[in-house]
Write a protein that holds these residues in place. Sequence first.
Motif, PDB file in Angstrom:
ATOM      1  N   UNK A   1       0.840  -1.201   0.000  1.00  0.00           N
ATOM      2  CA  UNK A   1       0.000   0.000   0.000  1.00  0.00           C
ATOM      3  C   UNK A   1       0.877   1.254   0.000  1.00  0.00           C
ATOM      4  N   UNK A   2       1.837   1.268   0.894  1.00  0.00           N
ATOM      5  CA  UNK A   2       2.683   2.436   1.072  1.00  0.00           C
ATOM      6  C   UNK A   2       3.515   2.718  -0.184  1.00  0.00           C
ATOM      7  N   UNK A   3       3.908   1.679  -0.838  1.00  0.00           N
ATOM      8  CA  UNK A   3       4.824   1.841  -1.965  1.00  0.00           C
ATOM      9  C   UNK A   3       4.122   2.232  -3.259  1.00  0.00           C
ATOM     10  N   UNK A   4       2.877   1.752  -3.456  1.00  0.00           N
ATOM     11  CA  UNK A   4       2.283   1.927  -4.780  1.00  0.00           C
ATOM     12  C   UNK A   4       1.098   2.883  -4.853  1.00  0.00           C
ATOM     13  N   UNK A   5       0.526   3.269  -3.725  1.00  0.00           N
ATOM     14  CA  UNK A   5      -0.708   4.056  -3.838  1.00  0.00           C
ATOM     15  C   UNK A   5      -0.467   5.549  -3.656  1.00  0.00           C
ATOM     16  N   UNK A   6      -1.399   6.331  -4.208  1.00  0.00           N
ATOM     17  CA  UNK A   6      -1.411   7.773  -3.977  1.00  0.00           C
ATOM     18  C   UNK A   6      -2.353   8.113  -2.851  1.00  0.00           C
ATOM     19  N   UNK A   7      -3.264   7.180  -2.578  1.00  0.00           N
ATOM     20  CA  UNK A   7      -4.353   7.507  -1.663  1.00  0.00           C
ATOM     21  C   UNK A   7      -4.850   6.204  -1.046  1.00  0.00           C
ATOM     22  N   UNK A   8      -5.303   6.279   0.204  1.00  0.00           N
ATOM     23  CA  UNK A   8      -5.760   5.071   0.892  1.00  0.00           C
ATOM     24  C   UNK A   8      -7.177   5.284   1.416  1.00  0.00           C
ATOM     25  N   UNK A   9      -8.030   4.281   1.182  1.00  0.00           N
ATOM     26  CA  UNK A   9      -9.359   4.268   1.799  1.00  0.00           C
ATOM     27  C   UNK A   9      -9.357   3.152   2.836  1.00  0.00           C
ATOM     28  N   UNK A  10      -9.600   3.505   4.104  1.00  0.00           N
ATOM     29  CA  UNK A  10      -9.597   2.491   5.152  1.00  0.00           C
ATOM     30  C   UNK A  10     -11.032   2.145   5.529  1.00  0.00           C
ATOM     31  N   UNK A  11     -11.380   0.854   5.399  1.00  0.00           N
ATOM     32  CA  UNK A  11     -12.744   0.384   5.688  1.00  0.00           C
ATOM     33  C   UNK A  11     -12.778  -0.284   7.052  1.00  0.00           C
ATOM     34  N   UNK A  12     -13.882  -0.040   7.772  1.00  0.00           N
ATOM     35  CA  UNK A  12     -14.125  -0.796   8.993  1.00  0.00           C
ATOM     36  C   UNK A  12     -15.625  -0.925   9.184  1.00  0.00           C
ATOM     37  N   UNK A  13     -16.085  -2.147   9.313  1.00  0.00           N
ATOM     38  CA  UNK A  13     -17.510  -2.449   9.497  1.00  0.00           C
ATOM     39  C   UNK A  13     -18.385  -1.725   8.476  1.00  0.00           C
ATOM     40  N   UNK A  14     -17.956  -1.748   7.240  1.00  0.00           N
ATOM     41  CA  UNK A  14     -18.767  -1.192   6.157  1.00  0.00           C
ATOM     42  C   UNK A  14     -18.623   0.303   5.962  1.00  0.00           C
ATOM     43  N   UNK A  15     -17.861   0.966   6.842  1.00  0.00           N
ATOM     44  CA  UNK A  15     -17.695   2.411   6.705  1.00  0.00           C
ATOM     45  C   UNK A  15     -16.262   2.757   6.323  1.00  0.00           C
ATOM     46  N   UNK A  16     -16.115   3.948   5.746  1.00  0.00           N
ATOM     47  CA  UNK A  16     -14.762   4.422   5.465  1.00  0.00           C
ATOM     48  C   UNK A  16     -14.336   5.263   6.665  1.00  0.00           C
ATOM     49  N   UNK A  17     -13.278   4.797   7.365  1.00  0.00           N
ATOM     50  CA  UNK A  17     -12.868   5.531   8.563  1.00  0.00           C
ATOM     51  C   UNK A  17     -11.687   6.456   8.294  1.00  0.00           C
ATOM     52  N   UNK A  18     -11.034   6.291   7.142  1.00  0.00           N
ATOM     53  CA  UNK A  18      -9.967   7.233   6.782  1.00  0.00           C
ATOM     54  C   UNK A  18      -9.842   7.274   5.273  1.00  0.00           C
ATOM     55  N   UNK A  19      -9.532   8.461   4.748  1.00  0.00           N
ATOM     56  CA  UNK A  19      -9.405   8.642   3.313  1.00  0.00           C
ATOM     57  C   UNK A  19      -8.350   9.726   3.105  1.00  0.00           C
ATOM     58  N   UNK A  20      -7.121   9.290   2.812  1.00  0.00           N
ATOM     59  CA  UNK A  20      -6.047  10.290   2.750  1.00  0.00           C
ATOM     60  C   UNK A  20      -4.826   9.713   2.030  1.00  0.00           C
ATOM     61  N   UNK A  21      -3.762  10.512   1.957  1.00  0.00           N
ATOM     62  CA  UNK A  21      -2.505   9.995   1.422  1.00  0.00           C
ATOM     63  C   UNK A  21      -2.018   8.873   2.324  1.00  0.00           C
TER      64      UNK A  21
END
Lengths: 261, 314, 298
Positions: A211-231
Amino acid sequence: MSVILEARDLQKSFGAVTAAADINVSVESDTVVGLIGSNGAGKTTFLNIVTGYLKPTSGSIYFDGRDITSLGPRQITRLGICRSFQIPQLFDTLSVRDNLLVGVGIVASAGGSWRHAANTDSEPAKAVETMLARFDLQSYRDMSAGTLPEGIRKLLDIAMAMVAQPRILLLDEPTSGVSAEEKFALMDLVMEAVRNQKVTVLFVEHDMEIINRYTHRVLAFSEGRIIADDEPEVALNDPEVRKYIIGETLHVKRRDSHATA
Amino acid sequence: MRIDRTIIVLTAAMAALLAFTPFLPNWAMFLFTVSLCYGVVVLGMMLLVRTGLVSFGHGLYYCLGAYAAGTLEPLFGITELAVMIGSAVAVTAIVSAILALLLRKYRDIFFAMLSLAFSMILYGLLVKTSSLGSTDGFNVTVKTLFGLHIADTAYERYLIFALTVLICWTCAVLMHFYLKSHRGRLAEAIRDNELRVEYMGASVANTIHLHYVMSAVLAGLGGALMAVSVGHIDPEMAYWTTSGEFVFITILSGTGSVLAPFLGATIFESIRSFAYEYSPNTWQMALGITMLMVIMFLPGGLWSLFKRASRRVA
Amino acid sequence: MTTLVAVLVDGLIYSSWLFIMAIGLTLIYGVMKILNIAHGSLFALGAYTAASLAGHWFEQGYLPMGSYAIMLLAAILVGIVAGPLLERGLLRFMYGRDEIVLVLVTYATFLILEDFIKLVWGVDPYFLYQPYGLLGSFDIGELTYPNYNLLLLAMSVAIGGILAWTLTRTRYGKILIAVIHDREMAASQGVNVSLVYFVTFTLGAMLGALGGALTAPMISVQPGIGAETIVLAFAVVVIGGLGSLPGAALAALLVGIVRAATIHFRPELDLFSIYFVMAAVLIARPKGLFSAQEARKI
């Protein structure tokens, strides 16, 4: 940059289980987005909804400004959203070459001409050779897909998704089942191919190094929700993400030294 | 362009059949006729099996084709062979196109059983239709071919045989090219992984629909040709054991080439006529044992033996 | 009014018969996922064996009522000889193959057994009419029914009841359900799956043979009865939902009544009606009346 994919207020529940809630995401074209989250957090459900395999309970999906919520996987694939699978979905009794040829044939005949027989010197065969070369699969071309090692199956699965020259590529855990030594080589190959075709990529991954090496942006999912959306640097250091997904002991900073080593 | 080896073999076989059969005894011509009729039915079954579907009810179309051709004379007084064949094609195409709307949702044993049910519906209707001879069936009359009067002439049998050969050759050649086309290649892809086919942008349902209709028309052709060659038809053609024979020959032949169904059918018919003569009560037993052997030791059917042998030579 | 009663009684009798034909088939499918075409041959074997043994019994002039025990014995005999022979000698090598391959294997077995029967019993028909009339008869209005039909009804209720009780109330039933649900998981929990298959197939074979033995007094036992019966049993099992016990019962009832009504009002549509019901049910419920949900694939 323009928005190519947008999810608005997605909800999905299976009986009492909520697999997606309040999902609002816009993805710009030519970016690479990583989807992280523990098992059952709703990552694959998100891919399944985007590709039309599942219908959301409510909410909608827009591709290039067009509402595609009601379409099935076939129509959505034809619009230019393709995917790979956590468990590779291949034609196991066919050779690697024929696997790709089926895909090339579908694309070629989508324009209306079902007729072209595939001689070795025809266009479809050339397209297959290009794909074989791009994904470094030439040495496996005549092996049947069912007998390939897992890493190669993953690679072929991704190549199959790229055959249709998609505008958005969705990868479901591309490196799961791939050995630690091979996973970067695999991702390098994929990303190289993606860059050649100017594709927007969303991929589900458990491996934070990837994830750290290839992405520009991360969406973090937990229990069906997005809890973080950032670099990635920000998202992976988010306290909630660390608590629910990564675990306290992992330190993102370490990955940088690893990458330069 | 290099000429396809399969086409060469098919054409050579056609030429040989047309040239030498007049000099062979009657039973030989009969044997070849029946083999070709079964072969063309199995050609369609092969396409379905390649698509991952086994029909235990293709007797439906075999019988329907035969009755569509045969009933033209009692119903409308038509005895022109070309019209009879055309009628078989039209009727089986229409019926299969409708039934496929339903059947294309089914797979595996459900597909097999539902097709069986449809064939038994036709059987159930025909055995109670006294105007068509019930279980006894009736005789089929052919008088003209393309307007030429052929009934009771010296060349009647040969002309019908030649027509059978030509139709089978045409079907085999078309099928050969179809299997090599993009759409044709989808057959095995669907058998292996439907999800991936949809996720590459092709319609599984439409392809299955098309293949079902194609195989039904081929079965109808086989039935109609059998009707005009033998001159008699009965509801047994729709009974499930007839469909079982088609399944048997398909498994025996293998699905590797369009030549396989005709080869398999010829072997099947040769053994059958031999067994009927010498040991009528162990014929099915021999079939059953052969089938078990093929399933266990030769999953690619007899065709895989040929392929292996030709590879060794090459 | 009499017609209506006659339809119901005929329907009920025919349903009982159908249920006995179908129960072994659905049991074997439910546990082993084998749609056993050779069930038709086991039916025929049961009929022939019963006709021979009970026929001999009557020839010797033994107590006529004893013939029922002989018929039962014939079914058990066929079951414990043919069942293990087929399961241990053939089917166990095929486990794990496609369901459709297993259908082909049992079809091949069916072909072999058909000729085996001809070799042993010849092609001339056998008759075992005595047990059909031995129990007397009852009247409904102007119609007379042999009491043998009540025996059929009682047998079907007893078999269905015992199986249902075994499945829901006993240890063996719980093991069976575990195997049906997930063979590998059951095996890893220490269930002897191989033994379960062995017992189930033998029991199923016995039920098929019992169907044949009970039918023998009502028909002329001749070549082809296996082929006729197996497609009827298929229809019932598929309508009910493959592998479902209550499904088979309901389907037998449905088909039995529909067929009885057809025979009373439109006799020419006899066979047609059964398969018409099958096609109609499948159109409405693609996997039959009682069917299991499938798991998510991706």
